[in-house]
Design a protein around this motif. Structure first.
Motif, PDB file in Angstrom:
ATOM      1  N   LYS A   9       0.843  -1.203   0.000  1.00  0.00           N
ATOM      2  CA  LYS A   9       0.000   0.000   0.000  1.00  0.00           C
ATOM      3  C   LYS A   9       0.875   1.249   0.000  1.00  0.00           C
ATOM      4  O   LYS A   9       0.598   2.220  -0.712  1.00  0.00           O
ATOM      5  CB  LYS A   9      -0.926   0.003   1.224  1.00  0.00           C
ATOM      6  N   ALA A  10       1.932   1.223   0.812  1.00  0.00           N
ATOM      7  CA  ALA A  10       2.840   2.372   0.861  1.00  0.00           C
ATOM      8  C   ALA A  10       3.547   2.553  -0.487  1.00  0.00           C
ATOM      9  O   ALA A  10       3.676   3.679  -0.991  1.00  0.00           O
ATOM     10  CB  ALA A  10       3.857   2.185   1.979  1.00  0.00           C
ATOM     11  N   ARG A  25       4.056  -1.150 -13.063  1.00  0.00           N
ATOM     12  CA  ARG A  25       4.404  -1.568 -11.704  1.00  0.00           C
ATOM     13  C   ARG A  25       3.244  -1.325 -10.746  1.00  0.00           C
ATOM     14  O   ARG A  25       2.942  -2.181  -9.883  1.00  0.00           O
ATOM     15  CB  ARG A  25       5.640  -0.799 -11.228  1.00  0.00           C
ATOM     16  N   LEU A  26       2.557  -0.188 -10.901  1.00  0.00           N
ATOM     17  CA  LEU A  26       1.438   0.126 -10.020  1.00  0.00           C
ATOM     18  C   LEU A  26       0.324  -0.886 -10.166  1.00  0.00           C
ATOM     19  O   LEU A  26      -0.284  -1.315  -9.183  1.00  0.00           O
ATOM     20  CB  LEU A  26       0.916   1.535 -10.300  1.00  0.00           C
ATOM     21  N   ARG A  45      -1.593  -7.356  -6.401  1.00  0.00           N
ATOM     22  CA  ARG A  45      -1.087  -8.138  -5.279  1.00  0.00           C
ATOM     23  C   ARG A  45      -1.651  -7.631  -3.954  1.00  0.00           C
ATOM     24  O   ARG A  45      -2.002  -8.422  -3.065  1.00  0.00           O
ATOM     25  CB  ARG A  45       0.445  -8.083  -5.251  1.00  0.00           C
ATOM     26  N   ALA A  46      -1.774  -6.307  -3.806  1.00  0.00           N
ATOM     27  CA  ALA A  46      -2.334  -5.734  -2.579  1.00  0.00           C
ATOM     28  C   ALA A  46      -3.785  -6.168  -2.398  1.00  0.00           C
ATOM     29  O   ALA A  46      -4.221  -6.468  -1.273  1.00  0.00           O
ATOM     30  CB  ALA A  46      -2.234  -4.217  -2.601  1.00  0.00           C
ATOM     31  N   GLU A  51      -6.988 -11.972   1.527  1.00  0.00           N
ATOM     32  CA  GLU A  51      -6.399 -12.991   2.398  1.00  0.00           C
ATOM     33  C   GLU A  51      -6.396 -12.514   3.848  1.00  0.00           C
ATOM     34  O   GLU A  51      -6.693 -13.275   4.772  1.00  0.00           O
ATOM     35  CB  GLU A  51      -4.975 -13.282   1.923  1.00  0.00           C
ATOM     36  N   LEU A  52      -6.077 -11.237   4.042  1.00  0.00           N
ATOM     37  CA  LEU A  52      -6.052 -10.669   5.389  1.00  0.00           C
ATOM     38  C   LEU A  52      -7.453 -10.624   5.983  1.00  0.00           C
ATOM     39  O   LEU A  52      -7.641 -10.931   7.169  1.00  0.00           O
ATOM     40  CB  LEU A  52      -5.446  -9.264   5.340  1.00  0.00           C
ATOM     41  N   GLU A  53      -8.448 -10.267   5.172  1.00  0.00           N
ATOM     42  CA  GLU A  53      -9.830 -10.216   5.645  1.00  0.00           C
ATOM     43  C   GLU A  53     -10.280 -11.596   6.127  1.00  0.00           C
ATOM     44  O   GLU A  53     -10.892 -11.737   7.190  1.00  0.00           O
ATOM     45  CB  GLU A  53     -10.748  -9.740   4.523  1.00  0.00           C
ATOM     46  N   THR A  54      -9.946 -12.632   5.347  1.00  0.00           N
ATOM     47  CA  THR A  54     -10.302 -13.994   5.720  1.00  0.00           C
ATOM     48  C   THR A  54      -9.623 -14.397   7.020  1.00  0.00           C
ATOM     49  O   THR A  54     -10.239 -14.994   7.909  1.00  0.00           O
ATOM     50  CB  THR A  54      -9.910 -14.970   4.599  1.00  0.00           C
ATOM     51  N   ALA A  55      -8.342 -14.050   7.139  1.00  0.00           N
ATOM     52  CA  ALA A  55      -7.601 -14.412   8.353  1.00  0.00           C
ATOM     53  C   ALA A  55      -8.145 -13.683   9.572  1.00  0.00           C
ATOM     54  O   ALA A  55      -8.281 -14.269  10.653  1.00  0.00           O
ATOM     55  CB  ALA A  55      -6.120 -14.091   8.165  1.00  0.00           C
ATOM     56  N   MET A  56      -8.489 -12.409   9.407  1.00  0.00           N
ATOM     57  CA  MET A  56      -8.967 -11.623  10.544  1.00  0.00           C
ATOM     58  C   MET A  56     -10.352 -12.049  10.992  1.00  0.00           C
ATOM     59  O   MET A  56     -10.729 -11.832  12.147  1.00  0.00           O
ATOM     60  CB  MET A  56      -8.932 -10.137  10.213  1.00  0.00           C
TER      61      MET A  56
END
Length: 459
Positions: free
Chosen positions: A42-43, A84-85, A91-92, A98-103
């Motif tokens: 994201k950064a 690149r963006l 990927r982000a 993936e993060l939403e599922t894990a959380m």
């Protein structure tokens, strides 16, 4: 669910919550790795967008100044940045999902003052009520499952015949169940609750919103039809508790400060497959796959939820006070707190018909009839339920609470055993008599059919 801010700023607090709640099916280090990679991308994406904007602005200026080579270099660089963006954003997005599922599998963090313990044996009894003046009981109290059949007000054999493991309440037994439901609703209506009659099927998104999914799919009854191997948002399930549809009524809503607090009550039958795991509780109606319950659901401002939890406990136990049934209040330790709760109390009624090791000194056993929970903003984040403190201010997540008000079958068990007489009849609690047409005693019925006759009579 927990916020990403909590994940970023208090990872050790989450790790401690996993340990205290005994959650061992989450690789928290892996969750942090996903989060760190997502945050870095994201950064990087922000930096790439900023550079691309700067380069794009320079192209026109360079062309105006006749610097064709520099302009072409800027155009080439803009193309590189765009490529690149795009890769970074793709990927982000993958990592965000993936993060939403894990959380969704991270539990609510217990409040600081919740007793630390491994399991139900370390729950803390806070008080007992109704034991000062117990009524005279028969020398041998008949357990409800035997008494119910003797009075022909509970029929387990025919229940198994038509449904494979449920029960019929018959005659005065059915009247008692109906009376209890209406009595509970009337009491809570006095307490300011608004009636809701919810749908029984609920979709997967609703089950996620209140925290039943994705962790507890094995406990739910899925309605057969077109569905994926893994559950889909459009799949339907029989509600395990009215908490699910009533809470999700406001999924995605922004409420106003003037709307709060909201207090809803809902009667429903409930369906759970986890029943029958605890030995002696498989007999009778203590643990059944379908049971009636009145559910109390509250939506409140965050700074009011702790006080509301105490009020909700009092509102739930009021029905037991009016029925003059002995009971106790337990505070759950961290290991028995549950996935979604920040703090929880159980209300357990006393039933004297079965000897159990955890019963009070006078014998009998404890039956949980209500779990009263503060979820803080855990469910609100999952279901997207917010409120606006002032009309000009940003929306915030509110807090949700719920409690059973209460589970009908176990209260019926307590009545059949605690109000039992020497002759096998059962006194109707005074508060319940108006709902039974003034009836004061349950005397039972004569069984029907040849199966009720002795062998000689049938010949």
């Amino acid at each position: 669910m927990l916020s990403r801010q909590t994940l970023r700023e208090e990872p050790e607090r989450i790790r401690e919550a996993l340990e205290k709640k005994g959650v061992d099916d989450v690789d928290f280090d892996e969750v942090l790795e996903v989060y760190d990679e997502w945050r870095d991308l994201k950064a990087e994406g922000d930096e790439l967008r900023h550079e691309r904007n700067e380069v794009s602005r320079s192209i026109g200026q360079l062309k105006q100044e006749g610097k064709e080579e520099e302009a072409q270099a800027a155009i080439d660089r803009s193309g590189e940045l765009k490529t690149r963006l795009q890769a970074v954003e793709e990927r982000a997005d993958e990592l965000a999902a993936e993060l939403e599922t894990a959380m969704m599998r991270l539990p609510m963090i217990p409040q600081e003052d919740v007793p630390v313990g491994a399991d139900e044996d370390e729950n803390v009894e806070r008080r007992r009520e109704g034991f000062e003046d117990l009524r005279d009981l028969p020398d041998d109290v008949t357990p409800h499952y035997d008494l119910g059949e003797e009075l022909d007000i509970l029929d387990f054999e025919r229940g198994a015949k038509v449904s494979g493991g449920y029960y019929f309440a018959k005659g005065e037994g059915a009247r008692l169940e109906h009376a209890l439901i209406q009595f509970f609703l009337d009491v809570h209506r006095e307490q300011g609750y608004r009636d809701i009659f919810p749908p029984l099927p609920v979709n997967s998104k609703s089950m996620e919103g209140t925290g039943q999914f994705p962790k507890f799919t094995e406990d739910a009854y899925r309605i057969e039809g077109e569905h994926h191997e893994e559950y889909d948002d459009d799949d339907l399930w029989l509600l395990p508790t009215a908490e699910v549809p009533v809470t999700n009524m406001h999924r995605g809503d922004i409420l106003l400060d003037d709307d709060l607090p909201l207090k809803y009550q809902a009667y429903s039958p409930n369906f759970r497959q986890e029943a029958g795991e605890h030995g002696t509780e498989t007999r009778g109606i203590v643990r059944v796959h379908q049971f009636n319950k009145v559910e109390l659901v509250n939506f409140v401002r965050p700074d009011e939820s702790d006080d509301r939890l105490d009020g909700l406990v009092d509102e739930a136990e009021e029905v037991l006070r009016r029925l003059d049934l002995p009971y106790r209040i337990l505070e759950m330790c961290t290991g028995d707190l549950g996935f979604t709760q920040a703090k929880k109390y159980d209300i357990e009624v006393w039933a004297p018909g079965d000897e159990m090791a955890d019963g009070p000194e006078v014998g009998g056993r404890w039956l949980e009839v209500s779990s009263v929970s503060n979820f803080e903003d855990f469910q609100a984040r999952r279901a997207g339920i917010q409120y606006r403190p002032e009309r000009h201010e940003s929306a915030e997540y509110l807090h949700t609470l719920n409690g059973s008000g209460v589970a009908v079958p176990r209260v019926l068990v307590a009545i059949l055993e605690y109000y039992q007489n020497e002759d096998g009849t059962v006194d109707v609690p005074e508060a319940l008599q108006p709902y039974m047409g003034g009836q004061e005693v349950v005397e039972g019925h004569e069984p029907v059919g040849e199966s009720a006759l002795g062998a000689g009579d049938r010949e």
